[in-house]
Each structure stands twice: as C-alpha cells, then as structure tokens.
Design a protein around this motif. Structure first.
Motif, PDB file in Angstrom:
ATOM      1  N   UNK A  13       0.860  -1.178   0.000  1.00  0.00           N
ATOM      2  CA  UNK A  13       0.000   0.000   0.000  1.00  0.00           C
ATOM      3  C   UNK A  13       0.901   1.233   0.000  1.00  0.00           C
ATOM      4  N   UNK A  14       0.394   2.336  -0.533  1.00  0.00           N
ATOM      5  CA  UNK A  14       1.206   3.546  -0.609  1.00  0.00           C
ATOM      6  C   UNK A  14       0.792   4.526   0.463  1.00  0.00           C
ATOM      7  N   UNK A  15       1.728   5.376   0.810  1.00  0.00           N
ATOM      8  CA  UNK A  15       1.489   6.400   1.814  1.00  0.00           C
ATOM      9  C   UNK A  15       2.514   7.497   1.660  1.00  0.00           C
ATOM     10  N   UNK A  16       2.672   8.276   2.677  1.00  0.00           N
ATOM     11  CA  UNK A  16       3.611   9.386   2.639  1.00  0.00           C
ATOM     12  C   UNK A  16       4.754   9.165   3.617  1.00  0.00           C
ATOM     13  N   UNK A  17       5.952   9.537   3.176  1.00  0.00           N
ATOM     14  CA  UNK A  17       7.101   9.636   4.064  1.00  0.00           C
ATOM     15  C   UNK A  17       7.077  11.070   4.576  1.00  0.00           C
ATOM     16  N   UNK A  18       7.010  11.256   5.872  1.00  0.00           N
ATOM     17  CA  UNK A  18       6.863  12.594   6.448  1.00  0.00           C
ATOM     18  C   UNK A  18       8.123  12.936   7.229  1.00  0.00           C
ATOM     19  N   UNK A  20      10.667  15.574   9.545  1.00  0.00           N
ATOM     20  CA  UNK A  20      10.488  16.362  10.765  1.00  0.00           C
ATOM     21  C   UNK A  20       9.912  17.749  10.437  1.00  0.00           C
ATOM     22  N   UNK A  21      10.239  18.256   9.236  1.00  0.00           N
ATOM     23  CA  UNK A  21       9.726  19.553   8.795  1.00  0.00           C
ATOM     24  C   UNK A  21       8.350  19.420   8.146  1.00  0.00           C
ATOM     25  N   UNK A  22       7.752  18.226   8.252  1.00  0.00           N
ATOM     26  CA  UNK A  22       6.416  17.926   7.714  1.00  0.00           C
ATOM     27  C   UNK A  22       6.371  17.965   6.188  1.00  0.00           C
ATOM     28  N   UNK A  23       7.535  17.714   5.528  1.00  0.00           N
ATOM     29  CA  UNK A  23       7.545  17.551   4.078  1.00  0.00           C
ATOM     30  C   UNK A  23       7.059  16.144   3.767  1.00  0.00           C
ATOM     31  N   UNK A  24       6.265  16.013   2.716  1.00  0.00           N
ATOM     32  CA  UNK A  24       5.685  14.714   2.381  1.00  0.00           C
ATOM     33  C   UNK A  24       6.161  14.260   1.007  1.00  0.00           C
ATOM     34  N   UNK A  25       6.556  12.986   0.921  1.00  0.00           N
ATOM     35  CA  UNK A  25       6.896  12.370  -0.354  1.00  0.00           C
ATOM     36  C   UNK A  25       6.358  10.945  -0.332  1.00  0.00           C
ATOM     37  N   UNK A  26       6.055  10.415  -1.494  1.00  0.00           N
ATOM     38  CA  UNK A  26       5.421   9.106  -1.597  1.00  0.00           C
ATOM     39  C   UNK A  26       6.373   7.989  -1.198  1.00  0.00           C
ATOM     40  N   UNK A  27       5.818   6.946  -0.573  1.00  0.00           N
ATOM     41  CA  UNK A  27       6.562   5.741  -0.226  1.00  0.00           C
ATOM     42  C   UNK A  27       5.626   4.553  -0.301  1.00  0.00           C
ATOM     43  N   UNK A  28       6.189   3.349  -0.184  1.00  0.00           N
ATOM     44  CA  UNK A  28       5.407   2.123  -0.270  1.00  0.00           C
ATOM     45  C   UNK A  28       5.610   1.303   1.003  1.00  0.00           C
TER      46      UNK A  28
END
Length: 78
Positions: A13-18, A20-28
């Motif tokens: 399933x996919x989600x976000x890598x977050x 400490x600065x609350x930047x979000x990028x896709x991850x699995x």
C-alpha cells in the motif's frame, strides 16, 4: 516476485514519508514476506508458499491443511 500474501491478502500500500519539517513524499509499505516450506499431512508432501508473517501465524493457529483448503476454495493456486 509478487509481494502478495495468498493467506491474508496483504499487498503493498502507498502512503507518505513525512519528515520532521512535515515535508511529504510518496513511499510504499510492503508486507513482511517469507518463503516457507510447510509439511501438509493430508497431501503427504511439502508445500512451498510465499506468505507474510501474519499468514504464518494464521497457519499456526488453523493448521496448514485448513488454510490450503480455504485457498483452494478461493481459487488460489499453490
């Protein structure tokens, strides 16, 4: 090789890598898969399955033959 567990139905399933600065990028998120050789007393032979850790716990609880019968009724090849 597939990352799908035939016992539990778990799949990536996919989600976000977050950060400490609350930047979000896709991850699995991938299931914890293992290749196991399980003895089936009903068939009298070993069955090689690629199952998740949760699937192994299910096999321990219900028994390998019960899980194989359930997989067969769902049309899953083993």
């Amino acid at each position: 090789m597939s990352k799908y567990c035939p016992v539990t139905g778990k799949k990536p399933v996919s989600g976000n890598r977050v950060s400490h600065a609350n930047n979000k990028s896709k991850r699995v998120f991938e299931p914890n898969m293992h290749e196991k050789r399980l003895w089936s007393p009903a068939l009298g032979r070993f069955i090689r399955l690629r199952v998740s850790a949760r699937g192994l716990r299910t096999i321990d609880k219900l028994g390998v033959d019960a899980v194989l019968a359930k997989m067969k009724s769902q049309g899953i090849q083993f």
